[in-house]
Scaffold this motif. Sequence first.
Motif, mmCIF file in Angstrom:
data_model
loop_
_atom_site.group_PDB
_atom_site.id
_atom_site.type_symbol
_atom_site.label_atom_id
_atom_site.label_comp_id
_atom_site.label_asym_id
_atom_site.label_seq_id
_atom_site.Cartn_x
_atom_site.Cartn_y
_atom_site.Cartn_z
ATOM 1 N N THR A 1 71.601 4.486 -30.625
ATOM 2 C CA THR A 1 70.944 4.131 -31.883
ATOM 3 C C THR A 1 70.844 2.619 -31.972
ATOM 4 O O THR A 1 71.813 1.905 -31.704
ATOM 5 C CB THR A 1 71.742 4.659 -33.093
ATOM 6 O OG1 THR A 1 71.883 6.073 -32.960
ATOM 7 C CG2 THR A 1 71.030 4.344 -34.385
ATOM 8 N N GLN B 1 69.096 -0.629 -34.494
ATOM 9 C CA GLN B 1 68.487 -1.001 -35.766
ATOM 10 C C GLN B 1 68.263 -2.503 -35.782
ATOM 11 O O GLN B 1 69.125 -3.277 -35.385
ATOM 12 C CB GLN B 1 69.371 -0.601 -36.949
ATOM 13 C CG GLN B 1 68.736 -0.910 -38.300
ATOM 14 C CD GLN B 1 69.656 -0.540 -39.452
ATOM 15 O OE1 GLN B 1 70.866 -0.734 -39.363
ATOM 16 N NE2 GLN B 1 69.090 -0.024 -40.523
ATOM 17 N N ARG C 1 66.856 10.851 -38.947
ATOM 18 C CA ARG C 1 67.364 9.544 -39.351
ATOM 19 C C ARG C 1 68.671 9.650 -40.123
ATOM 20 O O ARG C 1 69.530 8.798 -40.033
ATOM 21 C CB ARG C 1 66.307 8.848 -40.206
ATOM 22 C CG ARG C 1 66.726 7.467 -40.681
ATOM 23 C CD ARG C 1 65.622 6.802 -41.473
ATOM 24 N NE ARG C 1 65.992 5.467 -41.897
ATOM 25 C CZ ARG C 1 65.186 4.639 -42.526
ATOM 26 N NH1 ARG C 1 63.957 5.013 -42.793
ATOM 27 N NH2 ARG C 1 65.585 3.440 -42.885
ATOM 28 N N LEU D 1 76.122 1.181 -38.197
ATOM 29 C CA LEU D 1 74.968 0.459 -38.741
ATOM 30 C C LEU D 1 75.174 0.102 -40.207
ATOM 31 O O LEU D 1 74.269 0.195 -41.025
ATOM 32 C CB LEU D 1 73.695 1.293 -38.571
ATOM 33 C CG LEU D 1 73.357 1.695 -37.129
ATOM 34 C CD1 LEU D 1 72.111 2.531 -37.091
ATOM 35 C CD2 LEU D 1 73.219 0.464 -36.249
ATOM 36 N N ASN E 1 62.563 -2.972 -41.648
ATOM 37 C CA ASN E 1 63.557 -2.666 -40.646
ATOM 38 C C ASN E 1 63.007 -1.635 -39.677
ATOM 39 O O ASN E 1 62.007 -0.960 -39.945
ATOM 40 C CB ASN E 1 64.862 -2.166 -41.288
ATOM 41 C CG ASN E 1 64.657 -0.885 -42.076
ATOM 42 O OD1 ASN E 1 64.475 0.175 -41.503
ATOM 43 N ND2 ASN E 1 64.683 -0.990 -43.403
ATOM 44 N N LEU F 1 64.521 1.494 -37.047
ATOM 45 C CA LEU F 1 65.650 2.319 -36.619
ATOM 46 C C LEU F 1 65.152 3.296 -35.562
ATOM 47 O O LEU F 1 64.215 4.061 -35.800
ATOM 48 C CB LEU F 1 66.255 3.086 -37.801
ATOM 49 C CG LEU F 1 67.418 4.034 -37.483
ATOM 50 C CD1 LEU F 1 68.617 3.236 -37.003
ATOM 51 C CD2 LEU F 1 67.780 4.866 -38.704
#
Length: 623
Positions: free
Chosen positions: A48, A50, A98, A136, A607, A609
């Motif tokens: 993952t 971000q 998500r 995160l 942002n 992700l």
Amino acid sequence: MLSQQPIRTFLLMGLLITLSVAAYGQYPDVEPQRWRVTGFAGVDLSHTSQSITEGTESQQFYPLGDLRLNGDGFLLDPRFLRLDVGMDFQKGVNSSQRGDLDTGGLNFALTTAFLPRSHLPLRVTYTRNDHGVSGLGLNQNEDDSRLDVEWNVSFPSLPHISASFQKYDTKVHVPTSFSDRTFDQIGVDLGVSDIWKEWQWAGNFALGNSDSSGVSGLDLTAPFENSSRTGNFTLNRNFWENKARLRFENRELWRHDALGGDGFSDSREFTDTANFTVQLNRQWSVDTGYGFSKVDFEGSNFGRLIPGGGPTQVISISSGTSNTFTGRVSYRPTDWLRLTQEARTTRSSPTQGLLDSRTSFTDTSSTVSAEHRWHGFDLMGTYIGRYQLSGTTLNESPSSWSNSYIARVAWGDARNVRLTAVAQDNRLNLVEQIGGFTQDKHVGFEAESHRLKLFRLRASVDRSWLELLNISGNTRTGITSLSFQAEHRLFTVSYMRSYADGAGALFPLGLFNNQFLVIPLPVGQLVGTPLLDRTTHTQSVSLLARPRRRLDVVFVWRQEDVRLVTSDQTFDILQADARYHLGRVTLEGGYSRNLNDVTSITGPAGNRLARWYVRIGRDFRIF
């Protein structure tokens, strides 16, 4: 750390096993013990990342997995004690959504049935979930437990008796918070029902108690406690070969709320209702009813809700009584035509402490509905006329009349092509806010065809308008959308696109006197504001496929652009998952990407992700 709840559960199970020794003599020819345990074990890799606009990028890489165990069986005999147990441990992710960041936890469930086939079955269920989300910038743990006990007494010559007990506990721990959030609830319920000379009656009494604490964002660190008692009794009977039905119901509720030492409230609600329904013949039916309601409320202001805000009244509830009469007549002169008239009127006591309040309200509706097939066309139409009348303590009698229409036309056969058109206009004029209304208009068209071999095609286009005018102002919204869908034995694909626009206007501040209930709306003084302007463009594509017998594929893409007066926000979501079964082995993989770009007067923001994961697991059986 183990709480006292699992210990109590194990003690309860020990008591049941001890009782089994005394009851064992009831089954001389018992079957041998039979147990079955199955499970699933999996290992996954997930990554993952971000990134925030003009900021650093954070990444996480996890080699994790999960384990599931399920067991069921019986002790001594299936008619004596049956057990079902399940355990699920997960550390990591098993989807590309998500919301599932670094998810992990332990889930446990136990269900027992003592003498399940007897006249005195007892069932106990216990579940416990310990899970959390981290990574995160997110870190939260939540522990939940629930205990349910249910006992039934069912003898042919005695009334049916049911008793139950529920206990629910939850605790949420957020490191960034000053205190944990807890919630506990306990409930006890006892019910009795029977039939006496064709009269069916049922009585119920319930006790409940709950408390919560730790809402530090509002400074509610003092515990909030609530207790309630509820009593209910119903009596009903059918007459004239079930063509008529008479029903009585009585309900009483007591409730106490307390917020530490800052405030309390005590309320009591009593209701009595009676209804009589009769089908006179094939064409006529009549329904009448009466209801009495009484509410008593006593309480003090809740202080310290907002730091430095002083005493604040959160909910204003007044004591009073009301009497309600209802009636409904339905007439069907032909198979394709139905006429219905409904009426409801309520007389209530004035609200204490208010200069102007409602003392009566009457609502009537007249409906004409027709449905007929004519020369290959399926026709349907409905008209509803609604009249409302209100009475106030200042002897005012405002009233309103509203009209609503619905029409539908369909033609053709889906084996070639079937066309459908729908139109509706629903409007409700407000009674006390003179000139106010809500209106919903809709026009739609749909085509469906199965003419292409192995395919089912469907396309539609819609346009709707929604407008609201009340004491707050006037808002208008329009939405246009179109969609297409193709279905095949191996897959289903769909596409959707929509456009929405909105605008509005507000009344100047201080224009209305809140002491009066009946207020004419000065539409000429509405002031347009760009703050209510909004446009939204949305489109999406989805695919659900099974190209091979053991392979499942899911694909979703969605894009949304929201334009406000001070900002422009764009959302772009992409998600793809695949799962393949090879005997007892399951192979999975997925990828998701979530983009959010914001352009405002302060500059760009947003942002990104992204996540991918692969997972392999296997089903197994121990015995």
